[in-house]
Motif scaffolding. Structure first.
Motif, PDB file in Angstrom:
ATOM      1  N   ALA A 176     -25.267 -33.391   4.139  1.00  0.00           N
ATOM      2  CA  ALA A 176     -25.253 -32.176   3.319  1.00  0.00           C
ATOM      3  C   ALA A 176     -23.843 -31.877   2.813  1.00  0.00           C
ATOM      4  CB  ALA A 176     -25.785 -30.993   4.134  1.00  0.00           C
ATOM      5  N   THR A 177     -22.868 -32.035   3.700  1.00  0.00           N
ATOM      6  CA  THR A 177     -21.482 -31.790   3.296  1.00  0.00           C
ATOM      7  C   THR A 177     -20.999 -32.875   2.358  1.00  0.00           C
ATOM      8  OG1 THR A 177     -21.016 -30.676   5.381  1.00  0.00           O
ATOM      9  CG2 THR A 177     -19.125 -31.477   4.133  1.00  0.00           C
ATOM     10  N   ARG A 178     -21.385 -34.130   2.612  1.00  0.00           N
ATOM     11  CA  ARG A 178     -20.927 -35.238   1.790  1.00  0.00           C
ATOM     12  C   ARG A 178     -21.349 -35.036   0.337  1.00  0.00           C
ATOM     13  NH1 ARG A 178     -23.371 -39.127   4.280  1.00  0.00           N
ATOM     14  NH2 ARG A 178     -21.747 -39.495   5.825  1.00  0.00           N
ATOM     15  N   GLY A 179     -22.471 -34.376   0.143  1.00  0.00           N
ATOM     16  CA  GLY A 179     -22.945 -34.175  -1.215  1.00  0.00           C
ATOM     17  C   GLY A 179     -22.053 -33.269  -2.043  1.00  0.00           C
ATOM     18  N   ASP A 197      12.190 -20.677  15.711  1.00  0.00           N
ATOM     19  CA  ASP A 197      12.081 -19.369  15.037  1.00  0.00           C
ATOM     20  C   ASP A 197      11.236 -19.564  13.782  1.00  0.00           C
ATOM     21  OD1 ASP A 197      12.397 -16.848  13.932  1.00  0.00           O
ATOM     22  OD2 ASP A 197      14.435 -17.242  13.183  1.00  0.00           O
ATOM     23  N   HIS A 198       9.934 -19.344  13.901  1.00  0.00           N
ATOM     24  CA  HIS A 198       9.057 -19.681  12.785  1.00  0.00           C
ATOM     25  C   HIS A 198       7.684 -19.033  12.936  1.00  0.00           C
ATOM     26  CE1 HIS A 198       7.054 -22.482  15.563  1.00  0.00           C
ATOM     27  NE2 HIS A 198       8.263 -22.906  15.896  1.00  0.00           N
ATOM     28  N   ASN A 199       6.883 -19.121  11.888  1.00  0.00           N
ATOM     29  CA  ASN A 199       5.485 -18.702  11.936  1.00  0.00           C
ATOM     30  C   ASN A 199       4.698 -19.619  12.874  1.00  0.00           C
ATOM     31  OD1 ASN A 199       5.543 -16.561  10.038  1.00  0.00           O
ATOM     32  ND2 ASN A 199       5.344 -17.989   8.323  1.00  0.00           N
ATOM     33  N   GLY A 200       3.535 -19.158  13.286  1.00  0.00           N
ATOM     34  CA  GLY A 200       2.605 -19.995  14.038  1.00  0.00           C
ATOM     35  C   GLY A 200       1.300 -20.081  13.272  1.00  0.00           C
ATOM     36  N   TYR A 201       0.933 -21.271  12.807  1.00  0.00           N
ATOM     37  CA  TYR A 201      -0.251 -21.444  11.970  1.00  0.00           C
ATOM     38  C   TYR A 201      -1.447 -21.917  12.794  1.00  0.00           C
ATOM     39  CZ  TYR A 201       3.236 -21.246   8.241  1.00  0.00           C
ATOM     40  OH  TYR A 201       4.258 -20.855   7.413  1.00  0.00           O
ATOM     41  N   ASN A 202      -2.605 -21.363  12.488  1.00  0.00           N
ATOM     42  CA  ASN A 202      -3.832 -21.786  13.154  1.00  0.00           C
ATOM     43  C   ASN A 202      -4.528 -22.852  12.324  1.00  0.00           C
ATOM     44  OD1 ASN A 202      -5.902 -21.534  15.215  1.00  0.00           O
ATOM     45  ND2 ASN A 202      -7.190 -20.672  13.604  1.00  0.00           N
ATOM     46  N   GLY A 203      -4.931 -23.927  12.978  1.00  0.00           N
ATOM     47  CA  GLY A 203      -5.641 -24.998  12.294  1.00  0.00           C
ATOM     48  C   GLY A 203      -6.963 -25.283  12.958  1.00  0.00           C
ATOM     49  N   THR A 204      -7.663 -26.270  12.437  1.00  0.00           N
ATOM     50  CA  THR A 204      -8.932 -26.693  13.022  1.00  0.00           C
ATOM     51  C   THR A 204      -9.111 -28.176  12.775  1.00  0.00           C
ATOM     52  OG1 THR A 204     -11.325 -26.351  13.053  1.00  0.00           O
ATOM     53  CG2 THR A 204     -10.245 -26.151  10.924  1.00  0.00           C
ATOM     54  N   ALA A 205      -9.812 -28.828  13.652  1.00  0.00           N
ATOM     55  CA  ALA A 205     -10.170 -30.228  13.456  1.00  0.00           C
ATOM     56  C   ALA A 205     -11.669 -30.358  13.230  1.00  0.00           C
ATOM     57  CB  ALA A 205      -9.739 -31.065  14.666  1.00  0.00           C
ATOM     58  N   ALA A 206     -12.333 -29.228  13.061  1.00  0.00           N
ATOM     59  CA  ALA A 206     -13.783 -29.231  12.880  1.00  0.00           C
ATOM     60  C   ALA A 206     -14.147 -29.508  11.429  1.00  0.00           C
ATOM     61  CB  ALA A 206     -14.369 -27.887  13.308  1.00  0.00           C
ATOM     62  N   GLU A 207     -15.314 -30.066  11.233  1.00  0.00           N
ATOM     63  CA  GLU A 207     -15.842 -30.287   9.886  1.00  0.00           C
ATOM     64  C   GLU A 207     -16.215 -28.952   9.268  1.00  0.00           C
ATOM     65  OE1 GLU A 207     -20.037 -31.910   8.130  1.00  0.00           O
ATOM     66  OE2 GLU A 207     -19.057 -33.150   9.654  1.00  0.00           O
ATOM     67  N   TYR A 208     -15.855 -28.741   8.038  1.00  0.00           N
ATOM     68  CA  TYR A 208     -16.225 -27.506   7.359  1.00  0.00           C
ATOM     69  C   TYR A 208     -16.186 -27.698   5.861  1.00  0.00           C
ATOM     70  CZ  TYR A 208     -11.193 -26.783   6.493  1.00  0.00           C
ATOM     71  OH  TYR A 208      -9.885 -26.939   6.088  1.00  0.00           O
ATOM     72  N   ASN A 209     -16.814 -26.774   5.133  1.00  0.00           N
ATOM     73  CA  ASN A 209     -16.652 -26.721   3.688  1.00  0.00           C
ATOM     74  C   ASN A 209     -16.375 -25.272   3.327  1.00  0.00           C
ATOM     75  OD1 ASN A 209     -19.242 -25.357   3.280  1.00  0.00           O
ATOM     76  ND2 ASN A 209     -20.149 -27.342   3.800  1.00  0.00           N
ATOM     77  N   SER A 210     -16.310 -24.975   2.039  1.00  0.00           N
ATOM     78  CA  SER A 210     -15.877 -23.639   1.615  1.00  0.00           C
ATOM     79  C   SER A 210     -16.863 -22.552   1.998  1.00  0.00           C
ATOM     80  CB  SER A 210     -15.638 -23.620   0.100  1.00  0.00           C
ATOM     81  OG  SER A 210     -16.825 -23.956  -0.582  1.00  0.00           O
ATOM     82  N   GLY A 211     -18.162 -22.895   2.095  1.00  0.00           N
ATOM     83  CA  GLY A 211     -19.145 -21.888   2.507  1.00  0.00           C
ATOM     84  C   GLY A 211     -19.205 -20.715   1.544  1.00  0.00           C
ATOM     85  N   GLY A 212     -19.610 -19.557   2.046  1.00  0.00           N
ATOM     86  CA  GLY A 212     -19.703 -18.372   1.210  1.00  0.00           C
ATOM     87  C   GLY A 212     -19.591 -17.110   2.029  1.00  0.00           C
ATOM     88  N   MET A 213     -19.170 -16.040   1.414  1.00  0.00           N
ATOM     89  CA  MET A 213     -19.053 -14.739   2.076  1.00  0.00           C
ATOM     90  C   MET A 213     -18.269 -14.808   3.377  1.00  0.00           C
ATOM     91  SD  MET A 213     -20.057 -12.094   0.536  1.00  0.00           S
ATOM     92  CE  MET A 213     -20.216 -10.951   1.879  1.00  0.00           C
ATOM     93  N   GLY A 214     -17.240 -15.652   3.404  1.00  0.00           N
ATOM     94  CA  GLY A 214     -16.408 -15.749   4.583  1.00  0.00           C
ATOM     95  C   GLY A 214     -16.838 -16.835   5.547  1.00  0.00           C
ATOM     96  N   ALA A 215     -18.008 -17.481   5.287  1.00  0.00           N
ATOM     97  CA  ALA A 215     -18.481 -18.526   6.196  1.00  0.00           C
ATOM     98  C   ALA A 215     -17.492 -19.677   6.263  1.00  0.00           C
ATOM     99  CB  ALA A 215     -19.851 -19.037   5.745  1.00  0.00           C
ATOM    100  N   GLY A 216     -16.778 -19.912   5.162  1.00  0.00           N
ATOM    101  CA  GLY A 216     -15.796 -20.983   5.123  1.00  0.00           C
ATOM    102  C   GLY A 216     -14.574 -20.688   5.961  1.00  0.00           C
ATOM    103  N   LEU A 217     -14.452 -19.452   6.466  1.00  0.00           N
ATOM    104  CA  LEU A 217     -13.316 -19.071   7.300  1.00  0.00           C
ATOM    105  C   LEU A 217     -13.727 -18.979   8.769  1.00  0.00           C
ATOM    106  CD1 LEU A 217     -11.802 -16.222   5.061  1.00  0.00           C
ATOM    107  CD2 LEU A 217     -11.322 -18.672   4.996  1.00  0.00           C
ATOM    108  N   ALA A 218     -14.828 -19.620   9.105  1.00  0.00           N
ATOM    109  CA  ALA A 218     -15.384 -19.485  10.452  1.00  0.00           C
ATOM    110  C   ALA A 218     -14.415 -19.931  11.534  1.00  0.00           C
ATOM    111  CB  ALA A 218     -16.687 -20.287  10.557  1.00  0.00           C
ATOM    112  N   ASN A 219     -13.534 -20.886  11.234  1.00  0.00           N
ATOM    113  CA  ASN A 219     -12.572 -21.369  12.225  1.00  0.00           C
ATOM    114  C   ASN A 219     -11.238 -20.635  12.133  1.00  0.00           C
ATOM    115  OD1 ASN A 219     -14.266 -24.022  11.230  1.00  0.00           O
ATOM    116  ND2 ASN A 219     -14.031 -23.912  13.452  1.00  0.00           N
ATOM    117  N   GLN A 220     -11.151 -19.695  11.182  1.00  0.00           N
ATOM    118  CA  GLN A 220      -9.969 -18.845  11.034  1.00  0.00           C
ATOM    119  C   GLN A 220      -8.695 -19.666  10.850  1.00  0.00           C
ATOM    120  OE1 GLN A 220     -10.561 -16.660  14.759  1.00  0.00           O
ATOM    121  NE2 GLN A 220     -11.390 -14.930  13.611  1.00  0.00           N
ATOM    122  N   ALA A 221      -8.840 -20.836  10.187  1.00  0.00           N
ATOM    123  CA  ALA A 221      -7.716 -21.739   9.963  1.00  0.00           C
ATOM    124  C   ALA A 221      -7.127 -21.532   8.575  1.00  0.00           C
ATOM    125  CB  ALA A 221      -8.167 -23.183  10.129  1.00  0.00           C
TER     126      ALA A 221
END
Length: 412
Positions: free
Chosen positions: A306-309, A258-282
């Motif tokens: 690019a991300t490492r920077g 009896d609990h929430n169900g959380y969506n995650g991702t194992a993909a590489e991502y960064n914060s992005g902009g204008m919602g781009a950082g939510l592309a995986n909806q995690a």
């Protein structure tokens, strides 16, 4: 007065009534750019006031100090009429002077995230909800900045930190620096109100899709949408947001099944902009918006240059991995039971994950909420368990440490 006059008057009254209803239905879509089928139920007057007056008394209670008291909105720094004819703001509507963490008004149930009396957890009605409670970070609960997010009209800015731990790149403030910023002080982001709306894009009138996994049609999981998109377009219908499965009582009652169900991702991502950082909806991607440098990949080998920077050079254990699959080997392979004490996220969550009692090493991922409460908790660093004092959980009824849910061989 003859009968013709009476008939004319009656006809006129019916016309005016019909005209009034027609005008109201014409106005409502303008007030709310969403469908008329409401996602909430109950009397409109619970949340709205037409003229901010009843028996010569203002109906609006907003700003610091606004909250529910015995089923009635009270207090607040202002009684000035609010946009969209609301009777309060986010904090006022979701605060309570008592210990109950769900307030029921008629048929409407309102989740409470800030109690001014301690939500002890000793009784179901007083159990803090899934996101925790701001009580402990506020003055009423000890004014401890380590035990919750500092949010306008609940607590003052953190006296220990100038910005969020693990802050994003320079130049991202004030939106990504403090949740206590005064409304309107956001430069080009003229529609951004900050505070609760730094994380939530409230669509209480979203019609709902009827799907188990809630998404855009429902206003996103717990209204966690792209606040940058909301700010620049002045809309509460955003194209980027978080998906997930919402427990109907916000985990006031919670168990393995009896609990929430959380969506995650194992993909590489960064914060992005204008919602781009939510592309995986995690769910963890939302946290990265302010806590970017607290998010670590397992190794530098799978991070693009690019991300490492954007990050300080690191190895797998400079920071605890987040949005990384739990290994299906060693001690982790024994972690097969879902734990509401230390929940995990499902990659690409589906309806089949609703109330699942199973945890799947090699597939499920650790996330920010595996260890922390989003709003606040009785424990330092907003942890889900009392790490400093015997690792007790919540009210002490369930001794143990949340770390051991995954690190099964460490509990010796």
């Amino acid at each position: 007065m003859n009968m013709d006059c009476i008939k004319n008057l009656q006809t006129g009254h019916r016309f005016l009534a019909t005209l009034t209803i027609s005008i109201l239905f014409a106005i409502i879509p303008w007030l709310y750019p969403v469908a008329l089928e409401a996602g909430v139920s109950g009397h409109c007057a619970t949340c709205h006031t037409m003229h901010n007056s009843q028996n010569s008394t203002a109906q609006v209670h907003a700003g610091s100090g606004a909250r529910w008291t015995g089923g009635v909105l009270t207090g607040g720094a202002t009684t000035t009429p609010r946009s969209r004819l609301l009777t309060s703001d986010c904090v006022g509507c979701h605060s309570n002077t008592g210990t109950d963490t769900i307030v029921t008004i008629g048929t409407m149930k309102i989740p409470i995230v800030f109690n001014t009396s301690a939500p002890t957890g000793a009784a179901t009605a007083s159990t803090p909800l899934a996101g925790g409670n701001f009580y402990w970070v506020a003055t009423a609960g000890g004014n401890d900045p380590t035990k919750g997010h500092n949010v306008r009209d609940i607590s003052a800015a953190d006296p220990l930190l100038a910005g969020p731990p693990g802050p994003p790149s320079a130049g991202c403030g004030p939106c990504h620096s403090t949740l206590t910023q005064a409304a309107g002080d956001y430069g080009a982001f003229g529609y951004e109100n900050g505070g609760c709306e730094s994380c939530h894009v409230a669509r209480h009138h979203a019609p709902g899709s009827g799907n188990v996994v809630v998404g855009k049609d429902d206003g996103w999981y717990r209204f966690l949408g792209s606040t940058m998109e909301m700010a620049l377009s002045d809309t509460n219908v955003t194209n980027a947001g978080i998906i997930g499965i919402e427990d109907p009582d916000w985990e006031q009652t919670v168990s393995v099944a009896d609990h929430n169900g959380y969506n995650g991702t194992a993909a590489e991502y960064n914060s992005g902009g204008m919602g781009a950082g939510l592309a995986n909806q995690a769910i963890g991607q939302l946290c990265v918006g302010c806590h970017q440098r607290f998010h670590g990949y397992m190794t530098d080998l799978n991070v693009s240059s690019a991300t490492r920077g954007l990050y300080v050079a690191r190895t797998a254990w400079l920071r605890h991995p987040s949005d990384v699959p739990i290994p299906n080997s060693g001690e982790y392979s024994a972690a097969t039971t879902y734990s509401p004490i230390a929940p995990v996220a499902k990659v690409g969550i589906t309806a089949a994950a609703q109330n699942t009692p199973n945890m799947v090493p090699g597939s499920d991922v650790v996330m920010c909420l595996s260890c922390h409460r989003a709003h606040g908790s009785p424990y330092p660093d907003m942890l889900r368990w009392d790490y400093e004092n015997g690792c007790n959980i919540d009210d002490g009824a369930n001794p143990g440490c949340g770390c051991f849910v995954c690190h099964t061989a460490k509990d010796t």
